[in-house]
Design a protein around this motif. Structure first.
Motif, PDB file in Angstrom:
ATOM      1  N   VAL A  83       0.643  -1.124  -0.065  1.00 15.98           N
ATOM      2  CA  VAL A  83      -0.096  -0.195   0.153  1.00 15.98           C
ATOM      3  C   VAL A  83       0.847   1.298   0.100  1.00 15.98           C
ATOM      4  O   VAL A  83       0.600   2.086  -0.764  1.00 15.98           O
ATOM      5  CB  VAL A  83      -1.005  -0.022   1.081  1.00 15.98           C
ATOM      6  CG1 VAL A  83      -1.771   1.365   1.261  1.00 15.98           C
ATOM      7  CG2 VAL A  83      -1.801  -1.139   0.879  1.00 15.98           C
ATOM      8  N   ASP A 100      -4.413  -4.316   0.937  1.00 15.40           N
ATOM      9  CA  ASP A 100      -4.402  -4.827  -0.283  1.00 15.40           C
ATOM     10  C   ASP A 100      -4.557  -6.311  -0.375  1.00 15.40           C
ATOM     11  O   ASP A 100      -4.573  -7.055  -1.426  1.00 15.40           O
ATOM     12  CB  ASP A 100      -2.969  -4.620  -1.096  1.00 15.40           C
ATOM     13  CG  ASP A 100      -1.743  -5.306  -0.053  1.00 15.40           C
ATOM     14  OD1 ASP A 100      -1.778  -5.137   1.156  1.00 15.40           O
ATOM     15  OD2 ASP A 100      -0.714  -5.825  -0.470  1.00 15.40           O
ATOM     16  N   LEU A 122      -5.517  -2.348  -5.551  1.00 19.22           N
ATOM     17  CA  LEU A 122      -5.029  -3.335  -6.280  1.00 19.22           C
ATOM     18  C   LEU A 122      -3.738  -2.986  -7.370  1.00 19.22           C
ATOM     19  O   LEU A 122      -3.489  -3.618  -8.345  1.00 19.22           O
ATOM     20  CB  LEU A 122      -6.092  -4.003  -7.206  1.00 19.22           C
ATOM     21  CG  LEU A 122      -7.368  -4.330  -6.555  1.00 19.22           C
ATOM     22  CD1 LEU A 122      -8.370  -4.615  -7.395  1.00 19.22           C
ATOM     23  CD2 LEU A 122      -6.872  -5.565  -5.554  1.00 19.22           C
ATOM     24  N   ILE A 173       0.095  -8.048  -6.990  1.00 20.51           N
ATOM     25  CA  ILE A 173      -1.314  -8.441  -6.930  1.00 20.51           C
ATOM     26  C   ILE A 173      -1.798  -9.329  -7.832  1.00 20.51           C
ATOM     27  O   ILE A 173      -1.709  -9.064  -9.157  1.00 20.51           O
ATOM     28  CB  ILE A 173      -2.234  -7.113  -7.069  1.00 20.51           C
ATOM     29  CG1 ILE A 173      -1.721  -6.058  -5.972  1.00 20.51           C
ATOM     30  CG2 ILE A 173      -3.768  -7.429  -7.146  1.00 20.51           C
ATOM     31  CD1 ILE A 173      -2.265  -6.582  -4.520  1.00 20.51           C
TER      32      ILE A 173
END
Length: 233
Positions: A17, A169, A188, A193
């Motif tokens: 993040v 996340d 995302l 991810i």
């Protein structure tokens, strides 16, 4: 006309993040374990560990394969990951500008150790912006997916959990925040991810997703001061 805010505290996860570090930690953990077990079986196990602490990931793999790992295995892996992160990690694009544009108190709650989080804040230029505090896994008995870290951050700020907004996340982190009674934005945009992550977060109850930190200030504003009809991002 004075507007009434529905949110009094913003809490961000760190890895994935604020900094793009999850991919580095995951790579180091996988390399260390792949030297001991079949890689194709290992990858199946690792697919379900996104967001967990590296210690728990290693313990899960060791239990599955019946490995008797030396006591220094995890500390050595963690030190290697932290060294590479310090040398290579980059801030999530636009994260500093986004957080500085949001007029809310800010805390960071992470499954990383507090020292590592403080370094990440220095790396991203966010040390002064985090005015409520840093809450690392070393401060609670039960890290994420337990809600303890998020409840500690809210309690320190004197804010009710339902008036907190979290940026996460991982499913592990989102579960922690939702269990604490907080609203969650799923981010995302980090490099690690997987394609299905948005749907995973939706199924947990995360209502809002974003891929670019430049979208965060407007989304936070909309959630703080909702219109009569609110739609998901």
């Amino acid at each position: 006309m004075t507007r009434t805010s529905h949110i009094d505290l913003l809490i961000c996860d760190c890895d994935g993040v604020l900094i793009d570090s999850e991919i580095i930690t995951g790579r180091v953990v996988r390399e260390a374990l792949a030297a001991l077990v079949p890689e194709h079986e290992l990858d199946v196990l690792l697919a379900g560990t996104f967001g967990l602490q590296s210690r728990d990931i290693i313990a899960r793999v060791a239990a599955h394969f019946g490995l008797d790992l030396p006591a220094d295995f995890h500390p050595n892996v963690r030190r290697r990951a932290e060294a590479i992160i310090r040398a290579e990690v980059q801030a999530i694009p636009h994260v500093r500008e986004a957080l500085c544009a949001i007029d809310l108190p800010l805390a960071v709650a992470s499954n990383s150790q507090s020292e590592a989080v403080h370094y990440a804040l220095q790396r991203t230029g966010l040390t002064e912006r985090v005015d409520v505090g840093v809450f690392g896994a070393d401060l609670v008995k039960r890290p994420k997916p337990a809600p303890d870290l998020y409840l500690l951050a809210a309690g320190t700020a004197g804010v009710e959990p339902q008036r907190c907004l979290v940026v996460e996340d991982s499913a592990t982190g989102a579960t922690a925040a939702l269990t604490a009674g907080m609203r969650v934005i799923g981010f995302l945009g980090a490099s690690h991810i997987p394609p299905e992550q948005g749907e995973i977060l939706r199924e947990l109850g995360v209502e809002h997703l974003l891929h670019d930190m430049r979208e965060l200030p407007a989304l936070v504003e909309r959630l703080r001061y909702p219109a009569t009809t609110e739609t998901s991002a």
